[in-house]
Design a protein around this motif. Structure first.
Motif, PDB file in Angstrom:
ATOM      1  N   SER A  81       0.858  -1.180   0.000  1.00  0.00           N
ATOM      2  CA  SER A  81       0.000   0.000   0.000  1.00  0.00           C
ATOM      3  C   SER A  81       0.894   1.230   0.000  1.00  0.00           C
ATOM      4  CB  SER A  81      -0.898   0.009   1.235  1.00  0.00           C
ATOM      5  OG  SER A  81      -1.758  -1.095   1.228  1.00  0.00           O
ATOM      6  N   VAL A  82       0.298   2.382  -0.306  1.00  0.00           N
ATOM      7  CA  VAL A  82       1.028   3.646  -0.355  1.00  0.00           C
ATOM      8  C   VAL A  82       0.330   4.626   0.582  1.00  0.00           C
ATOM      9  CG1 VAL A  82       1.706   5.576  -1.842  1.00  0.00           C
ATOM     10  CG2 VAL A  82       1.745   3.256  -2.734  1.00  0.00           C
ATOM     11  N   THR A  83       1.130   5.429   1.297  1.00  0.00           N
ATOM     12  CA  THR A  83       0.593   6.483   2.155  1.00  0.00           C
ATOM     13  C   THR A  83       1.521   7.681   2.069  1.00  0.00           C
ATOM     14  OG1 THR A  83      -0.318   6.975   4.344  1.00  0.00           O
ATOM     15  CG2 THR A  83       1.784   5.796   4.289  1.00  0.00           C
ATOM     16  N   ASP A  84       1.128   8.752   2.744  1.00  0.00           N
ATOM     17  CA  ASP A  84       1.936   9.962   2.772  1.00  0.00           C
ATOM     18  C   ASP A  84       1.953  10.485   4.198  1.00  0.00           C
ATOM     19  OD1 ASP A  84       3.344  12.221   2.087  1.00  0.00           O
ATOM     20  OD2 ASP A  84       1.639  13.273   1.248  1.00  0.00           O
ATOM     21  N   LYS A 105      -4.060   4.750   3.801  1.00  0.00           N
ATOM     22  CA  LYS A 105      -3.237   3.988   2.863  1.00  0.00           C
ATOM     23  C   LYS A 105      -4.098   3.540   1.698  1.00  0.00           C
ATOM     24  CE  LYS A 105      -3.835  -0.183   5.565  1.00  0.00           C
ATOM     25  NZ  LYS A 105      -3.289  -1.257   6.285  1.00  0.00           N
ATOM     26  N   GLU A 106      -3.479   3.548   0.529  1.00  0.00           N
ATOM     27  CA  GLU A 106      -4.168   3.106  -0.683  1.00  0.00           C
ATOM     28  C   GLU A 106      -3.446   1.877  -1.216  1.00  0.00           C
ATOM     29  OE1 GLU A 106      -5.216   4.775  -5.105  1.00  0.00           O
ATOM     30  OE2 GLU A 106      -5.338   6.166  -3.428  1.00  0.00           O
ATOM     31  N   PHE A 130       2.445   1.604  10.713  1.00  0.00           N
ATOM     32  CA  PHE A 130       1.550   2.563  10.092  1.00  0.00           C
ATOM     33  C   PHE A 130       0.411   2.905  11.051  1.00  0.00           C
ATOM     34  CE2 PHE A 130      -2.467   3.284   7.845  1.00  0.00           C
ATOM     35  CZ  PHE A 130      -2.157   4.447   7.165  1.00  0.00           C
ATOM     36  N   ASP A 131      -0.195   1.880  11.657  1.00  0.00           N
ATOM     37  CA  ASP A 131      -1.299   2.108  12.585  1.00  0.00           C
ATOM     38  C   ASP A 131      -0.863   2.951  13.774  1.00  0.00           C
ATOM     39  OD1 ASP A 131      -2.947   0.617  10.933  1.00  0.00           O
ATOM     40  OD2 ASP A 131      -2.770  -1.220  12.120  1.00  0.00           O
ATOM     41  N   ASP A 132       0.331   2.701  14.319  1.00  0.00           N
ATOM     42  CA  ASP A 132       0.849   3.497  15.440  1.00  0.00           C
ATOM     43  C   ASP A 132       1.027   4.954  15.024  1.00  0.00           C
ATOM     44  OD1 ASP A 132       0.913   1.315  17.117  1.00  0.00           O
ATOM     45  OD2 ASP A 132       3.067   0.974  16.923  1.00  0.00           O
ATOM     46  N   LYS A 133       1.520   5.164  13.815  1.00  0.00           N
ATOM     47  CA  LYS A 133       1.780   6.515  13.317  1.00  0.00           C
ATOM     48  C   LYS A 133       0.467   7.283  13.156  1.00  0.00           C
ATOM     49  CE  LYS A 133       3.281   8.402   9.092  1.00  0.00           C
ATOM     50  NZ  LYS A 133       3.946   8.246   7.853  1.00  0.00           N
ATOM     51  N   LEU A 181       1.938 -10.882   4.054  1.00  0.00           N
ATOM     52  CA  LEU A 181       2.715  -9.788   4.639  1.00  0.00           C
ATOM     53  C   LEU A 181       2.251  -8.504   3.979  1.00  0.00           C
ATOM     54  CD1 LEU A 181       5.100  -8.588   6.275  1.00  0.00           C
ATOM     55  CD2 LEU A 181       6.543  -9.084   4.281  1.00  0.00           C
ATOM     56  N   GLU A 182       1.828  -7.537   4.783  1.00  0.00           N
ATOM     57  CA  GLU A 182       1.426  -6.245   4.235  1.00  0.00           C
ATOM     58  C   GLU A 182       2.437  -5.195   4.652  1.00  0.00           C
ATOM     59  OE1 GLU A 182      -2.233  -3.023   4.001  1.00  0.00           O
ATOM     60  OE2 GLU A 182      -2.501  -4.842   5.186  1.00  0.00           O
ATOM     61  N   LEU A 183       2.940  -4.460   3.674  1.00  0.00           N
ATOM     62  CA  LEU A 183       3.877  -3.365   3.912  1.00  0.00           C
ATOM     63  C   LEU A 183       3.295  -2.084   3.329  1.00  0.00           C
ATOM     64  CD1 LEU A 183       7.221  -5.147   2.963  1.00  0.00           C
ATOM     65  CD2 LEU A 183       6.322  -4.726   5.263  1.00  0.00           C
ATOM     66  N   VAL A 184       3.639  -0.961   3.953  1.00  0.00           N
ATOM     67  CA  VAL A 184       3.137   0.339   3.522  1.00  0.00           C
ATOM     68  C   VAL A 184       4.325   1.210   3.106  1.00  0.00           C
ATOM     69  CG1 VAL A 184       1.793   2.367   4.175  1.00  0.00           C
ATOM     70  CG2 VAL A 184       1.208   0.127   5.139  1.00  0.00           C
ATOM     71  N   ILE A 185       4.281   1.716   1.876  1.00  0.00           N
ATOM     72  CA  ILE A 185       5.307   2.624   1.364  1.00  0.00           C
ATOM     73  C   ILE A 185       4.886   4.028   1.768  1.00  0.00           C
ATOM     74  CG2 ILE A 185       6.435   3.505  -0.705  1.00  0.00           C
ATOM     75  CD1 ILE A 185       5.678   0.760  -2.019  1.00  0.00           C
TER      76      ILE A 185
END
Length: 183
Positions: free
Chosen positions: A37-40, A86-87, A177-180, A145-149
């Protein structure tokens, strides 16, 4: 003498038996799946209206191996809309094992500024047209496994009247990501 023939027969018949079974052929590793997934990162950039990044492909690098295509689907993201969300970029089944990183193939980056009601569009240069994230991860057989860019919008800098993407990107586990987002 018949005893000698009997001993010789027993010894020779032992030589013609099949060798004991060994460990057998090496079985290939099973598969697991990788979800990207992608986030900013949240940003307070009032002058930027949009920061559009078009990714034309993603590759992953298996330890001791070569780059493997994860996706060749072109996707565009307005990073400023992804603050705190996240997308999904894609999901793929990969051979279980350790990987050393991810490489994003960047087609183009476009910055849209809005100052005093005037919209300006700028092309942003991406050196080498690739962004490489060197963070090891492991795909486990039968697991997802899920990773977020995580892009940082402050990665765009103005130098010599040209916008350049100097990526400050993190690869996060979903829990990171969830903690952030909760902070």
């Amino acid at each position: 003498m018949p005893a000698l023939f009997l001993v010789l027969f027993v010894v020779l018949s032992g030589c013609t038996q099949a060798p004991p079974a060994g460990p057998g052929p090496i079985e290939p590793a099973g598969n697991g799946s990788l979800v990207l997934s992608v986030t900013d990162a949240p940003a307070d950039i009032n002058a930027y209206k949009e920061l559009n990044v078009t990714i034309s492909g993603i590759e992953v690098h298996k330890t001791g191996g070569a780059w493997i295509e994860f996706s060749s689907v072109e996707k565009e993201f307005n990073l400023l809309e992804l603050s705190g969300v996240k997308e999904l970029f894609g999901e793929k089944e990969l051979e279980a094992g350790k990987y050393t990183g991810i490489r994003l193939l960047v087609e183009r980056v476009e910055l849209i500024e809005d100052e005093n009601g005037e919209e300006e569009i700028y092309e942003v240069t991406v050196p080498s047209e690739k962004i490489q994230l060197s963070k090891p991860f492991e795909v486990v057989e039968g697991q997802e496994l899920e990773l977020v860019i995580d892009f940082d919008p402050y990665s765009v800098v103005l130098a010599d009247n040209e916008y350049i993407l100097r990526p400050n990107i993190k690869l996060l586990a979903v829990a990171e990501f969830d903690d952030k987002v909760e902070k």
